[in-house]
Design a protein around this motif. Structure first.
Motif, PDB file in Angstrom:
ATOM      1  N   MET A 301       2.675  -7.626  -5.316  1.00 16.09           N
ATOM      2  CA  MET A 301       2.039  -6.783  -6.331  1.00 16.09           C
ATOM      3  C   MET A 301       2.510  -5.355  -6.215  1.00 16.09           C
ATOM      4  O   MET A 301       2.657  -4.822  -5.108  1.00 16.09           O
ATOM      5  CB  MET A 301       0.510  -6.829  -6.174  1.00 16.09           C
ATOM      6  N   THR A 302       2.747  -4.751  -7.352  1.00 15.23           N
ATOM      7  CA  THR A 302       3.052  -3.325  -7.435  1.00 15.23           C
ATOM      8  C   THR A 302       2.019  -2.686  -8.357  1.00 15.23           C
ATOM      9  O   THR A 302       1.816  -3.155  -9.491  1.00 15.23           O
ATOM     10  CB  THR A 302       4.456  -3.091  -8.006  1.00 15.23           C
ATOM     11  N   TYR A 303       1.374  -1.641  -7.848  1.00 17.75           N
ATOM     12  CA  TYR A 303       0.308  -1.003  -8.618  1.00 17.75           C
ATOM     13  C   TYR A 303       0.495   0.508  -8.603  1.00 17.75           C
ATOM     14  O   TYR A 303       0.384   1.151  -7.562  1.00 17.75           O
ATOM     15  CB  TYR A 303      -1.063  -1.374  -8.032  1.00 17.75           C
ATOM     16  N   PRO A 304       0.789   1.118  -9.764  1.00 14.65           N
ATOM     17  CA  PRO A 304       0.863   2.578  -9.859  1.00 14.65           C
ATOM     18  C   PRO A 304      -0.545   3.132 -10.056  1.00 14.65           C
ATOM     19  O   PRO A 304      -1.175   2.912 -11.093  1.00 14.65           O
ATOM     20  CB  PRO A 304       1.742   2.809 -11.099  1.00 14.65           C
ATOM     21  N   GLY A 305      -1.060   3.805  -9.048  1.00 12.34           N
ATOM     22  CA  GLY A 305      -2.464   4.196  -9.055  1.00 12.34           C
ATOM     23  C   GLY A 305      -2.788   5.270 -10.068  1.00 12.34           C
ATOM     24  O   GLY A 305      -2.586   6.452  -9.812  1.00 12.34           O
ATOM     25  N   SER A 306      -3.294   4.885 -11.213  1.00  9.74           N
ATOM     26  CA  SER A 306      -3.747   5.853 -12.200  1.00  9.74           C
ATOM     27  C   SER A 306      -5.186   5.549 -12.624  1.00  9.74           C
ATOM     28  O   SER A 306      -6.040   6.434 -12.624  1.00  9.74           O
ATOM     29  CB  SER A 306      -2.815   5.860 -13.422  1.00  9.74           C
ATOM     30  N   VAL A 343      -4.506  -1.672  -3.092  1.00  6.18           N
ATOM     31  CA  VAL A 343      -4.896  -2.941  -3.702  1.00  6.18           C
ATOM     32  C   VAL A 343      -5.949  -3.577  -2.802  1.00  6.18           C
ATOM     33  O   VAL A 343      -5.776  -3.630  -1.579  1.00  6.18           O
ATOM     34  CB  VAL A 343      -3.698  -3.882  -3.888  1.00  6.18           C
ATOM     35  N   VAL A 344      -7.052  -4.033  -3.395  1.00 11.95           N
ATOM     36  CA  VAL A 344      -8.136  -4.638  -2.626  1.00 11.95           C
ATOM     37  C   VAL A 344      -8.378  -6.059  -3.110  1.00 11.95           C
ATOM     38  O   VAL A 344      -8.093  -6.395  -4.271  1.00 11.95           O
ATOM     39  CB  VAL A 344      -9.442  -3.820  -2.746  1.00 11.95           C
ATOM     40  N   PHE A 387      -7.701  -9.667  -7.090  1.00 11.45           N
ATOM     41  CA  PHE A 387      -6.934  -8.575  -6.492  1.00 11.45           C
ATOM     42  C   PHE A 387      -6.914  -7.453  -7.524  1.00 11.45           C
ATOM     43  O   PHE A 387      -6.494  -7.660  -8.673  1.00 11.45           O
ATOM     44  CB  PHE A 387      -5.528  -9.018  -6.120  1.00 11.45           C
ATOM     45  N   ALA A 388      -7.402  -6.288  -7.101  1.00 14.30           N
ATOM     46  CA  ALA A 388      -7.579  -5.178  -8.031  1.00 14.30           C
ATOM     47  C   ALA A 388      -6.929  -3.925  -7.468  1.00 14.30           C
ATOM     48  O   ALA A 388      -6.920  -3.690  -6.256  1.00 14.30           O
ATOM     49  CB  ALA A 388      -9.062  -4.930  -8.291  1.00 14.30           C
ATOM     50  N   GLY A 389      -6.391  -3.108  -8.362  1.00 13.17           N
ATOM     51  CA  GLY A 389      -5.805  -1.837  -7.976  1.00 13.17           C
ATOM     52  C   GLY A 389      -6.824  -0.721  -8.069  1.00 13.17           C
ATOM     53  O   GLY A 389      -7.583  -0.645  -9.037  1.00 13.17           O
ATOM     54  N   MET A 390      -6.847   0.125  -7.035  1.00 12.68           N
ATOM     55  CA  MET A 390      -7.775   1.256  -7.000  1.00 12.68           C
ATOM     56  C   MET A 390      -6.973   2.542  -6.821  1.00 12.68           C
ATOM     57  O   MET A 390      -6.208   2.673  -5.853  1.00 12.68           O
ATOM     58  CB  MET A 390      -8.765   1.091  -5.847  1.00 12.68           C
TER      59      MET A 390
END
Length: 410
Positions: A301-306, A343-344, A387-390
């Motif tokens: 997973m790749t998550y840009p934190g916005s 990511v949590v 799985f969620a991005g924070m």
């Protein structure tokens, strides 16, 4: 006999051809005008071609409509004349059927409507009359045979016709006919399940119907079971939905743990009880293979934190009580700082969306095992493992991999 001079023969032949052409053109124009006016202005049609069966039928039809459906003596006379003038067409038969119906002779009316359909299978008026008549008189199989043609001949009637078919399932004498009709896999079978699942028919009723039917082709089976499955989920009927989902799995792939495909090995199976990857714009989620001394598969997973975002999830069936969520994860690339995006893993109650547990994934490059206790209340029915991005205090990108996801009783 006077011989025709050779020099005049070509002119005579040309003149004859012109006369024939004019006659054919006139007949073509007269036929087109008669056909148009017979339906739009029947009185004009009678004036244009008084002996036409279509014109007579059109005039009778107009009188019946103006009389609110009553067939008076004048209309009956027009119908009789139309039947004599056009015995091989369907319109007079339909009107005669209406007259017989008004007289209470439903047997004759049905025979006339059936004859009209035999002459013109696209006569929607006769089709709908037969559909209504056969259902009302308990000839359910005959009525259901009209469903397919009726749907194709009139747009905008799908919902009402499918509501009628669904209503027949509640009539003990009619339900076998519905099952028999659907068992032939008509072209409206998948659409029936999809429409009625969305319209509020009890998912348990639809599921029982599916189980009673022979399997259709693969695509129809996928559409109808998925429609009923999601209707059950939307109504909190998770056990029913899970049973339908299990029936869609290929042989030999029945899950042995609460989490299906816990190592992200691309096992066959569709959401919601298999992984549903739904990364937001700018993020990514992909099941990958990892080489090395111990090859494995994982979710990258790749998550840009916005903004907070859901990246992946699946529904899982667990019993109420204490459980433990465990997994292995690792960070890819350099860390962006303690206040960066992350990511949590989460476990939510499916019924009310309450968060039951939240576990941050590892922030180190080596595979790291992590776990957290989960207490499942009795009212959840099912849980959603996510799985969620924070986002963090500073703008950054989180890149992680996860595998070996387990949700087991403690």
């Amino acid at each position: 006999m006077t011989a025709i001079a050779p020099s005049r023969r070509p002119r005579i032949a040309l003149g004859a051809m012109l006369l024939v052409g004019l006659l054919l053109a006139w007949l073509s124009i007269r036929n087109a005008a008669q056909a148009l006016f017979a339906t739009v202005h029947p009185a004009y049609a009678e004036a244009f071609w008084p002996a036409s069966g279509d014109a007579l039928a059109g005039d009778a039809h107009a009188r019946i409509v103006l009389a609110g459906g009553r067939v008076d003596d004048t209309a009956r006379a027009l119908i009789r004349r139309a039947l004599v003038r056009a015995p091989d067409t369907d319109a007079p038969l339909v009107l005669a059927g209406f007259a017989a119906s008004e007289d209470g002779d439903l047997g004759r009316a049905s025979a006339l409507m059936t004859a009209a359909v035999a002459r013109n299978p696209r006569n929607d008026t006769a089709r709908y009359w037969l559909l209504d008549h056969d259902i009302r008189t308990g000839r359910y199989a005959a009525g259901l045979a009209q469903v397919g043609p009726a749907l194709r001949l009139r747009e905008g009637t799908r919902d009402s016709i499918f509501a009628l078919v669904a209503g027949l399932l509640d009539i003990p004498a009619a339900a076998p006919a519905v099952r028999a009709a659907l068992a032939t896999s008509p072209d409206w079978r998948a659409d029936f399940f999809r429409v009625r699942a969305a319209a509020g028919t009890d998912p348990a009723t639809l599921a029982a119907l599916l189980r009673a039917l022979p399997l259709a082709d693969a695509e129809t089976t996928r559409i109808e079971r998925r429609a009923v499955l999601y209707a059950a989920v939307d109504r909190g009927r998770f056990a029913l939905a899970h049973d339908l989902w299990l029936a869609l799995l290929p042989a030999g792939h029945r899950p042995t743990t609460a989490i299906y495909d816990p190592d992200f090995g691309l096992l066959p199976g569709a959401p919601p009880f298999a992984w549903n990857l739904q990364p937001p714009e700018g993020a990514s989620a992909k099941m990958i293979g990892i080489g090395g001394a111990e090859p494995r598969t994982a979710l990258a997973m790749t998550y840009p934190g916005s903004v907070p975002a859901l990246i992946a999830e699946q529904y899982a069936m667990i019993a109420p009580g204490p459980h433990r969520l465990s997994l292995q994860s690792r960070r890819i690339g350099e860390a962006d700082g303690a206040d960066g995006a992350e990511v949590v893993a989460r476990v939510r109650c499916a019924n009310d969306d309450a968060i039951l547990a939240e576990l941050p994934l590892a922030d180190r490059p080596a595979w790291t095992g992590r776990s957290i206790p989960v207490s499942a209340p009795a009212g959840c029915g099912a849980v959603r493992v996510q799985f969620a991005g924070m986002p963090g205090a500073q703008l950054s990108v989180a890149r992680v991999q996860v595998t070996a996801v387990r949700l087991e009783p403690r």
